[in-house]
Design a protein around this motif. Structure first.
Motif, mmCIF file in Angstrom:
data_model
loop_
_atom_site.group_PDB
_atom_site.id
_atom_site.type_symbol
_atom_site.label_atom_id
_atom_site.label_comp_id
_atom_site.label_asym_id
_atom_site.label_seq_id
_atom_site.Cartn_x
_atom_site.Cartn_y
_atom_site.Cartn_z
ATOM 1 N N ILE A 13 26.760 14.285 -90.244
ATOM 2 C CA ILE A 13 27.876 14.773 -89.448
ATOM 3 C C ILE A 13 28.563 15.781 -90.353
ATOM 4 C CG2 ILE A 13 28.150 12.680 -88.065
ATOM 5 C CD1 ILE A 13 30.585 11.976 -89.776
ATOM 6 N N GLU A 14 29.601 16.406 -89.858
ATOM 7 C CA GLU A 14 30.271 17.422 -90.666
ATOM 8 C C GLU A 14 30.718 16.818 -91.992
ATOM 9 O OE1 GLU A 14 34.110 20.321 -90.380
ATOM 10 O OE2 GLU A 14 33.055 19.798 -88.537
ATOM 11 N N ARG A 15 30.322 17.450 -93.080
ATOM 12 C CA ARG A 15 30.606 16.935 -94.413
ATOM 13 C C ARG A 15 31.193 18.046 -95.252
ATOM 14 N NH1 ARG A 15 26.435 12.826 -95.479
ATOM 15 N NH2 ARG A 15 27.506 12.411 -97.410
ATOM 16 N N PRO A 16 31.988 17.823 -96.267
ATOM 17 C CA PRO A 16 32.427 16.493 -96.660
ATOM 18 C C PRO A 16 33.415 15.920 -95.661
ATOM 19 C CG PRO A 16 33.554 18.124 -97.989
ATOM 20 C CD PRO A 16 32.567 18.864 -97.117
ATOM 21 N N ILE A 17 33.435 14.597 -95.584
ATOM 22 C CA ILE A 17 34.288 13.891 -94.639
ATOM 23 C C ILE A 17 35.699 13.792 -95.207
ATOM 24 C CG2 ILE A 17 34.663 11.676 -93.482
ATOM 25 C CD1 ILE A 17 31.538 11.294 -93.790
ATOM 26 N N LYS A 18 36.696 14.069 -94.380
ATOM 27 C CA LYS A 18 38.095 13.912 -94.774
ATOM 28 C C LYS A 18 38.877 13.482 -93.541
ATOM 29 C CE LYS A 18 41.879 16.034 -97.257
ATOM 30 N NZ LYS A 18 42.310 17.092 -98.136
ATOM 31 N N LEU A 19 39.545 12.330 -93.640
ATOM 32 C CA LEU A 19 40.346 11.810 -92.543
ATOM 33 C C LEU A 19 41.774 11.621 -93.023
ATOM 34 C CD1 LEU A 19 37.754 9.212 -91.274
ATOM 35 C CD2 LEU A 19 38.363 11.340 -90.169
ATOM 36 N N LEU A 20 42.746 11.934 -92.158
ATOM 37 C CA LEU A 20 44.153 11.915 -92.546
ATOM 38 C C LEU A 20 44.991 11.120 -91.560
ATOM 39 C CD1 LEU A 20 44.463 15.772 -93.007
ATOM 40 C CD2 LEU A 20 44.122 14.132 -94.841
ATOM 41 N N GLY A 60 49.151 -3.806 -99.997
ATOM 42 C CA GLY A 60 50.182 -4.275 -99.085
ATOM 43 C C GLY A 60 50.884 -3.169 -98.317
ATOM 44 N N LYS A 61 50.334 -1.956 -98.357
ATOM 45 C CA LYS A 61 50.956 -0.818 -97.676
ATOM 46 C C LYS A 61 50.166 -0.367 -96.441
ATOM 47 C CE LYS A 61 53.028 0.881 -101.951
ATOM 48 N NZ LYS A 61 54.309 0.235 -101.704
ATOM 49 N N GLY A 62 49.121 -1.106 -96.089
ATOM 50 C CA GLY A 62 48.332 -0.761 -94.909
ATOM 51 C C GLY A 62 47.087 0.063 -95.194
ATOM 52 N N LEU A 63 46.788 0.310 -96.466
ATOM 53 C CA LEU A 63 45.611 1.119 -96.789
ATOM 54 C C LEU A 63 44.305 0.441 -96.386
ATOM 55 C CD1 LEU A 63 46.695 2.504 -100.258
ATOM 56 C CD2 LEU A 63 46.132 3.868 -98.253
ATOM 57 N N GLY A 64 44.220 -0.889 -96.526
ATOM 58 C CA GLY A 64 42.996 -1.601 -96.155
ATOM 59 C C GLY A 64 42.650 -1.411 -94.701
ATOM 60 N N ARG A 65 43.626 -1.556 -93.841
ATOM 61 C CA ARG A 65 43.395 -1.356 -92.402
ATOM 62 C C ARG A 65 43.034 0.108 -92.120
ATOM 63 N NH1 ARG A 65 43.845 -4.647 -88.319
ATOM 64 N NH2 ARG A 65 44.937 -6.178 -89.570
ATOM 65 N N PHE A 66 43.726 1.039 -92.786
ATOM 66 C CA PHE A 66 43.441 2.461 -92.603
ATOM 67 C C PHE A 66 41.997 2.788 -92.982
ATOM 68 C CE2 PHE A 66 43.154 6.654 -94.697
ATOM 69 C CZ PHE A 66 43.358 7.468 -93.599
ATOM 70 N N ILE A 67 41.553 2.334 -94.163
ATOM 71 C CA ILE A 67 40.195 2.691 -94.595
ATOM 72 C C ILE A 67 39.135 2.015 -93.743
ATOM 73 C CG2 ILE A 67 40.886 3.307 -96.934
ATOM 74 C CD1 ILE A 67 39.752 0.634 -97.913
ATOM 75 N N THR A 68 39.417 0.806 -93.267
ATOM 76 C CA THR A 68 38.471 0.142 -92.369
ATOM 77 C C THR A 68 38.365 0.923 -91.067
ATOM 78 O OG1 THR A 68 38.914 -2.014 -93.352
ATOM 79 C CG2 THR A 68 37.918 -1.995 -91.151
ATOM 80 N N ASN A 69 39.498 1.287 -90.482
ATOM 81 C CA ASN A 69 39.479 2.059 -89.232
ATOM 82 C C ASN A 69 38.788 3.405 -89.401
ATOM 83 O OD1 ASN A 69 40.767 0.034 -87.825
ATOM 84 N ND2 ASN A 69 42.798 0.911 -88.100
ATOM 85 N N CYS A 70 39.031 4.072 -90.520
ATOM 86 C CA CYS A 70 38.362 5.359 -90.776
ATOM 87 C C CYS A 70 36.852 5.186 -90.833
ATOM 88 C CB CYS A 70 38.839 5.965 -92.092
ATOM 89 S SG CYS A 70 40.486 6.678 -92.042
ATOM 90 N N ARG A 71 36.411 4.180 -91.560
ATOM 91 C CA ARG A 71 34.964 3.992 -91.688
ATOM 92 C C ARG A 71 34.340 3.534 -90.376
ATOM 93 N NH1 ARG A 71 34.751 0.736 -97.115
ATOM 94 N NH2 ARG A 71 36.667 -0.058 -96.183
ATOM 95 N N LEU A 72 35.049 2.751 -89.580
ATOM 96 C CA LEU A 72 34.514 2.398 -88.261
ATOM 97 C C LEU A 72 34.359 3.639 -87.394
ATOM 98 C CD1 LEU A 72 36.400 -0.951 -87.529
ATOM 99 C CD2 LEU A 72 33.986 -0.658 -88.164
#
Length: 140
Positions: A5-12, A83-95
Motif C-alpha cells: 500500500i502507499e508507503r511509508p505509512i504515517k497515521l495521525l 496510560g495516555k491512550g497510545l495503546g488503543r491508538f496504535i492498535t486501531n492504526c494497525r487494524l
C-alpha cells in the motif's frame, strides 16, 4: 511477500502519530523492551513504527505480514507515556493498515489478554508463562 500500500505509512490523530521506520531505528529500544518481555527482532516481513505523542518519540510497535499470516507485535511504550491512550491508538492504526492490506485473520501474542478480549479478539491459550495467543477475524 508483504502486500503493498502507499508507503511509508504515517497515521495521525490530534496528539498521536504512527510513522513507519526501518528496523535500525527501533533496535535501540530492544534491551529496554526485552526487560518487559517484549521481543524486538529484525525479522523479514516486519513493518516497524515509531509512536509519537505530541511530536515526542514515545515508543515502537510493528506488524508482521506474510502471504498467510498477519501479527500485531513489538508494542513498547516509554513508561512516562503509558496510560495516555497510545495503546488503543496504535492498535486501531494497525487494524486499519491490516484491513487496507486485505488480511482477514489477525493474531497477537500478548501479555494483556483482557485488553484484546475487550476489543473483539478471542483468547486461545497461554503459549508460555504470562503470554497469551489472541486472534481476530476481520469482516468485510
Amino acid at each position: 511477500m508483504v502486500p503493498t500500500i502507499e508507503r511509508p505509512i504515517k497515521l495521525l490523530s490530534n496528539w498521536f502519530s504512527l510513522e513507519e521506520v526501518p528496523y535500525e531505528k527501533v533496535d535501540c529500544f530492544s534491551s529496554k523492551a526485552r526487560r518487559e518481555r517484549v521481543s524486538i527482532n529484525d525479522t523479514k516481513n516486519t513493518i516497524w513504527f515509531h509512536i509519537y505523542f505530541a511530536d515526542k518519540l514515545a515508543g515502537i510497535c510493528a506488524l508482521y505480514l506474510t502471504n498467510k499470516k498477519c501479527r500485531i507485535k513489538g508494542d513498547w511504550i516509554k513508561p512516562e507515556y503509558r496510560g495516555k491512550g497510545l495503546g488503543r491508538f496504535i492498535t486501531n492504526c494497525r487494524l486499519k493498515i491490516i484491513d487496507e492490506f486485505g488480511y482477514k485473520n489477525i493474531e497477537v501474542l500478548t501479555l494483556h489478554p483482557n485488553y484484546y478480549k475487550s476489543i473483539g479478539f478471542t483468547i486461545h491459550k497461554e503459549v508460555r508463562k504470562g503470554v497469551w495467543l489472541a486472534t481476530k477475524e476481520q469482516h468485510e
